[in-house]
Design an enzyme around this catalytic site. Structure first.
Site, PDB file in Angstrom:
ATOM      1  CE  LYS A  90      17.974  50.603  20.191  1.00 44.07           C
ATOM      2  NZ  LYS A  90      17.898  50.539  21.685  1.00 44.07           N
ATOM      3  CD  GLN A 111      23.680  55.461  22.448  1.00 49.16           C
ATOM      4  OE1 GLN A 111      24.054  55.510  23.608  1.00 49.16           O
ATOM      5  NE2 GLN A 111      23.864  54.396  21.690  1.00 49.16           N
ATOM      6  CE  LYS A 114      27.922  54.755  21.612  1.00 46.29           C
ATOM      7  NZ  LYS A 114      27.786  53.972  22.874  1.00 46.29           N
ATOM      8  CE  LYS A 126      23.258  55.195  27.857  1.00 48.13           C
ATOM      9  NZ  LYS A 126      24.072  54.394  26.921  1.00 48.13           N
ATOM     10  CG  ASP A 166      24.884  52.208  29.720  1.00 49.08           C
ATOM     11  OD1 ASP A 166      25.422  52.294  28.606  1.00 49.08           O
ATOM     12  OD2 ASP A 166      25.426  52.683  30.756  1.00 49.08           O
ATOM     13  CB  THR A 210      29.003  46.155  23.418  1.00 46.76           C
ATOM     14  OG1 THR A 210      27.588  46.350  23.346  1.00 46.76           O
ATOM     15  CG2 THR A 210      29.688  47.497  23.545  1.00 46.76           C
TER      16      THR A 210
HETATM   17  P1  NDP Z   1      27.619  46.276  33.387  1.00 48.19           P
HETATM   18  O1  NDP Z   1      26.724  46.814  34.414  1.00 48.19           O
HETATM   19  O2  NDP Z   1      27.341  44.952  32.781  1.00 48.19           O
HETATM   20  O3  NDP Z   1      29.122  46.253  33.912  1.00 48.19           O
HETATM   21  C1  NDP Z   1      29.748  47.389  34.363  1.00 48.19           C
HETATM   22  C2  NDP Z   1      31.136  47.035  34.840  1.00 48.19           C
HETATM   23  O4  NDP Z   1      31.872  48.228  35.071  1.00 48.19           O
HETATM   24  C3  NDP Z   1      31.138  46.258  36.135  1.00 48.19           C
HETATM   25  O5  NDP Z   1      32.256  45.415  36.180  1.00 48.19           O
HETATM   26  C4  NDP Z   1      31.245  47.385  37.162  1.00 48.19           C
HETATM   27  O6  NDP Z   1      31.766  46.978  38.409  1.00 48.19           O
HETATM   28  C5  NDP Z   1      32.184  48.331  36.470  1.00 48.19           C
HETATM   29  N1  NDP Z   1      31.936  49.704  36.925  1.00 48.19           N
HETATM   30  C6  NDP Z   1      30.790  50.397  36.834  1.00 48.19           C
HETATM   31  N2  NDP Z   1      30.896  51.608  37.391  1.00 48.19           N
HETATM   32  C7  NDP Z   1      32.158  51.670  37.846  1.00 48.19           C
HETATM   33  C8  NDP Z   1      32.887  52.674  38.521  1.00 48.19           C
HETATM   34  N3  NDP Z   1      32.341  53.850  38.847  1.00 48.19           N
HETATM   35  N4  NDP Z   1      34.193  52.403  38.835  1.00 48.19           N
HETATM   36  C9  NDP Z   1      34.754  51.217  38.501  1.00 48.19           C
HETATM   37  N5  NDP Z   1      34.093  50.228  37.878  1.00 48.19           N
HETATM   38  C10 NDP Z   1      32.826  50.464  37.550  1.00 48.19           C
HETATM   39  O7  NDP Z   1      27.662  47.396  32.234  1.00 48.19           O
HETATM   40  P2  NDP Z   1      28.128  47.288  30.711  1.00 48.19           P
HETATM   41  O8  NDP Z   1      29.207  46.285  30.573  1.00 48.19           O
HETATM   42  O9  NDP Z   1      26.921  47.173  29.886  1.00 48.19           O
HETATM   43  O10 NDP Z   1      28.719  48.754  30.474  1.00 48.19           O
HETATM   44  C11 NDP Z   1      30.094  49.069  30.651  1.00 48.19           C
HETATM   45  C12 NDP Z   1      30.430  50.309  29.853  1.00 48.19           C
HETATM   46  O11 NDP Z   1      30.164  50.069  28.455  1.00 48.19           O
HETATM   47  C13 NDP Z   1      29.624  51.554  30.209  1.00 48.19           C
HETATM   48  O12 NDP Z   1      30.440  52.698  30.033  1.00 48.19           O
HETATM   49  C14 NDP Z   1      28.521  51.566  29.148  1.00 48.19           C
HETATM   50  O13 NDP Z   1      28.012  52.860  28.939  1.00 48.19           O
HETATM   51  C15 NDP Z   1      29.304  51.073  27.943  1.00 48.19           C
HETATM   52  N6  NDP Z   1      28.528  50.503  26.838  1.00 48.19           N
HETATM   53  C16 NDP Z   1      27.646  49.480  27.050  1.00 48.19           C
HETATM   54  C17 NDP Z   1      26.969  48.931  25.977  1.00 48.19           C
HETATM   55  C18 NDP Z   1      26.066  47.760  26.127  1.00 48.19           C
HETATM   56  O14 NDP Z   1      25.550  47.289  25.117  1.00 48.19           O
HETATM   57  N7  NDP Z   1      25.837  47.239  27.326  1.00 48.19           N
HETATM   58  C19 NDP Z   1      27.128  49.468  24.620  1.00 48.19           C
HETATM   59  C20 NDP Z   1      28.122  50.503  24.502  1.00 48.19           C
HETATM   60  C21 NDP Z   1      28.772  50.996  25.592  1.00 48.19           C
HETATM   61  P3  NDP Z   1      30.753  46.752  39.654  1.00 48.19           P
HETATM   62  O15 NDP Z   1      30.018  45.511  39.345  1.00 48.19           O
HETATM   63  O16 NDP Z   1      31.668  46.656  40.829  1.00 48.19           O
HETATM   64  O17 NDP Z   1      29.881  47.967  39.712  1.00 48.19           O
HETATM   65  O1  2IT Z   2      26.023  53.034  25.047  1.00 48.54           O
HETATM   66  C1  2IT Z   2      25.405  52.297  24.273  1.00 48.54           C
HETATM   67  O2  2IT Z   2      25.550  52.349  23.042  1.00 48.54           O
HETATM   68  C2  2IT Z   2      24.472  51.313  24.854  1.00 48.54           C
HETATM   69  N1  2IT Z   2      24.363  51.226  26.066  1.00 48.54           N
HETATM   70  C3  2IT Z   2      23.625  50.454  23.956  1.00 48.54           C
HETATM   71  C4  2IT Z   2      22.431  51.205  23.470  1.00 48.54           C
HETATM   72  C5  2IT Z   2      21.425  50.396  22.686  1.00 48.54           C
HETATM   73  O3  2IT Z   2      20.393  51.002  22.388  1.00 48.54           O
HETATM   74  O4  2IT Z   2      21.650  49.231  22.376  1.00 48.54           O
END
Ligand code: NDP
Ligand code: 2IT
Length: 447
Positions: A90, A111, A114, A126, A166, A210
């Site tokens: 997952k 993961q 987590k 992943k 993600d 999240t």
């Molecule tokens: P999104 O794609 O929704 O948003 C990502 C954000 O981070 C955007 O604002 C983006 O800016 C910025 N970003 C991405 N890459 C970079 C970079 N190299 N430098 C600076 N800014 C960057 O993703 P999520 O919000 O889903 O994910 C954000 C983080 O949270 C990641 O690390 C992900 O692994 C983690 N995460 C996500 C989960 C989920 O359920 N979605 C769960 C647990 C963890 P821009 O638009 O300019 O690229």
């Molecule tokens: O990093 C993470 O935990 C996620 N992007 C969410 C994974 C999931 O299966 O909901």
């Protein structure tokens, strides 16, 4: 580091020498487990560490798609099925030009622990692609997702491997991926993907999970360790995607004030507080750049360069963008500016040096694999709803999330205290996540 752990780590370093993010994630976990492994000889006797650093299966595939001008493009797709000791693989899918095997492996490795921390039965995996969704039309995104699933469908399943979103993969992409899966398989396997739309098997509160979960964790950490709360605190959040937006919403609900947010180009600062509704509308509905925000909020200023967001004085820092965005220099600035708590919404947003600096300075630190576990936790609840063909209310899901994030926080800091290292939440999280997986691997035999 314990001798057995350092021997295994050296072999990983030799074998995976071109995978810096993966090595970083392994190193952090191994450092944390040293005392635990000393106390548990069965870990070495069952070759747990040698096995846990090697994905059970790893697929890499070509994704070909045609753009709106009829031009063909080739991207690389990945799915790394890391560990299935406690449940089906997952973990999310990331679409970003920086994606490579090292990044997917570090994310898959994290993961495992987590998912164990959530208390639900989910293994670790992943995937993703180096496809860049920025500037692509909706039809191009759809065709890419369909072609990505053309290969991925062979490797996933409700009881096999369950992807989700993600970076670069949100509700729109999950919809296209699900439609393609259903077409290829001719079977409505609702639980094969999570983060689905509410009309076709998604869970209420998955979108918020999240970011909300991160704030529930940080709030509990403030209460438990410092008899404090979000009330009256200035909060800085990096990113403005799914995790950042809902961390912002919940930080306000808990009494904090979010004064800055960013994207990969720059950041906006408003000392009176970022307007969540305006930000959400721009980022989620319009997919606008964050610079647009400053044009519509007269009290906000836009600055070029994403890292500058950490120069703003704050009480609570929530990195919610990407890996290694906070290095030692930035950590020093945050501490000099009086930061009280750091909560990782992103995966591995702090370098090892930065993490160690926070802990050494007794900053309350919420490590990613515990603090951002709320997303995958609610994904687990989505799978449960799909399996029972029922859907739960927002309150039911949110209450479960809230309670369980607090429980994870207590567990993590209690374990750290039991090792006379009360601020070492990294050690607490790694031991808590590892223990269940190791026991399951031992029980299931050496395979
Ligand atoms: P999104 O794609 O929704 O948003 C990502 C954000 O981070 C955007 O604002 C983006 O800016 C910025 N970003 C991405 N890459 C970079 C970079 N190299 N430098 C600076 N800014 C960057 O993703 P999520 O919000 O889903 O994910 C954000 C983080 O949270 C990641 O690390 C992900 O692994 C983690 N995460 C996500 C989960 C989920 O359920 N979605 C769960 C647990 C963890 P821009 O638009 O300019 O690229
Ligand atoms: O990093 C993470 O935990 C996620 N992007 C969410 C994974 C999931 O299966 O909901």
């Amino acid at each position: 580091m314990n001798k057995y752990l350092s021997r295994v780590y050296e072999s990983v370093k030799a074998r995976d020498k071109f995978e810096p993010e993966f090595l970083q994630a392994v190193n952090e976990v191994f450092e944390s487990l040293s005392d635990y492994v000393d106390e548990h000889p069965e870990i070495e006797a069952n070759a747990i560490m040698e096995r846990i650093v090697e994905p059970e299966r790893s697929v890499e595939f070509r994704v070909t798609w045609v753009d709106d001008n009829g031009v063909a493009h080739v991207n690389r797709g990945y799915r790394i099925q890391f560990n299935s000791a406690i449940g089906p693989y997952k973990g999310g899918l990331r679409f970003h030009p920086s994606v490579n095997k090292s990044i997917i492996k570090f994310l898959g490795f994290e993961q495992i622990f987590k998912n164990s921390l959530t208390g639900l039965s989910m293994g670790g995996g992943k995937g993703g692609s180096d496809f860049d969704p920025k500037g692509k039309s909706d039809n191009e995104i759809m065709r890419f997702c369909q072609n990505f699933m053309l290969e991925l469908n062979r490797h996933i399943g409700e009881n096999v491997d369950v992807p989700a979103g993600d970076i670069g993969v949100g509700g729109r992409e999950i919809g296209y991926l699900f439609g393609a899966y259903k077409k290829y398989k001719d079977s409505y396997d609702a639980g094969v993907l999570t983060g689905k739309g509410l009309e076709y098997g998604g869970s209420l509160a998955r979108k918020e999970a999240t970011g909300f979960g991160l704030c529930y964790f940080v709030s509990k950490m403030l209460e438990k360790m410092a008899n404090d709360s979000f009330k009256g605190k200035d909060v800085v959040i990096s990113g403005s995607g799914n995790v950042a937006l809902y961390a912002c919403k919940k930080a306000y609900e808990l009494g904090g004030k979010v004064i800055a947010m960013s994207d990969s180009n720059g950041y906006v600062y408003n000392p009176k507080g970022i307007n969540f509704d305006l930000m959400r509308g721009l980022k989620e509905d319009k997919r606008a750049r964050i610079s647009e925000y400053a044009k519509q909020d007269k009290d906000a200023k836009y600055f070029e360069g994403s890292k500058g967001v950490w120069s703003i004085k704050c009480d609570i820092a929530l990195p919610c963008a990407t890996q290694n965005e906070i290095d030692l220099d930035i950590a020093k600035v945050l501490v000099a500016n009086g930061v009280k708590a750091v909560g990782e919404g992103a995966n591995m947003p702090c370098t090892m040096d930065a993490t160690n600096f926070f802990i050494a300075n007794k900053i309350l630190y919420a490590p990613a694999k515990a603090a951002n576990a709320g997303g995958v936790m609610v994904s687990g609840l989505e799978m449960a709803q799909n399996a029972s063909r029922l859907s739960w209310t927002f309150e039911e899901v949110d209450n479960y999330l809230h309670k369980q994030m607090e429980a994870i926080c207590v567990k993590v800091f209690d374990i750290a205290s039991s090792y006379n290292d009360p601020f070492n939440s990294v050690k607490g999280a790694n031991i808590a996540g590892f223990e269940k997986v190791a026991k399951a691997m031992i029980a299931q035999g050496i395979l």
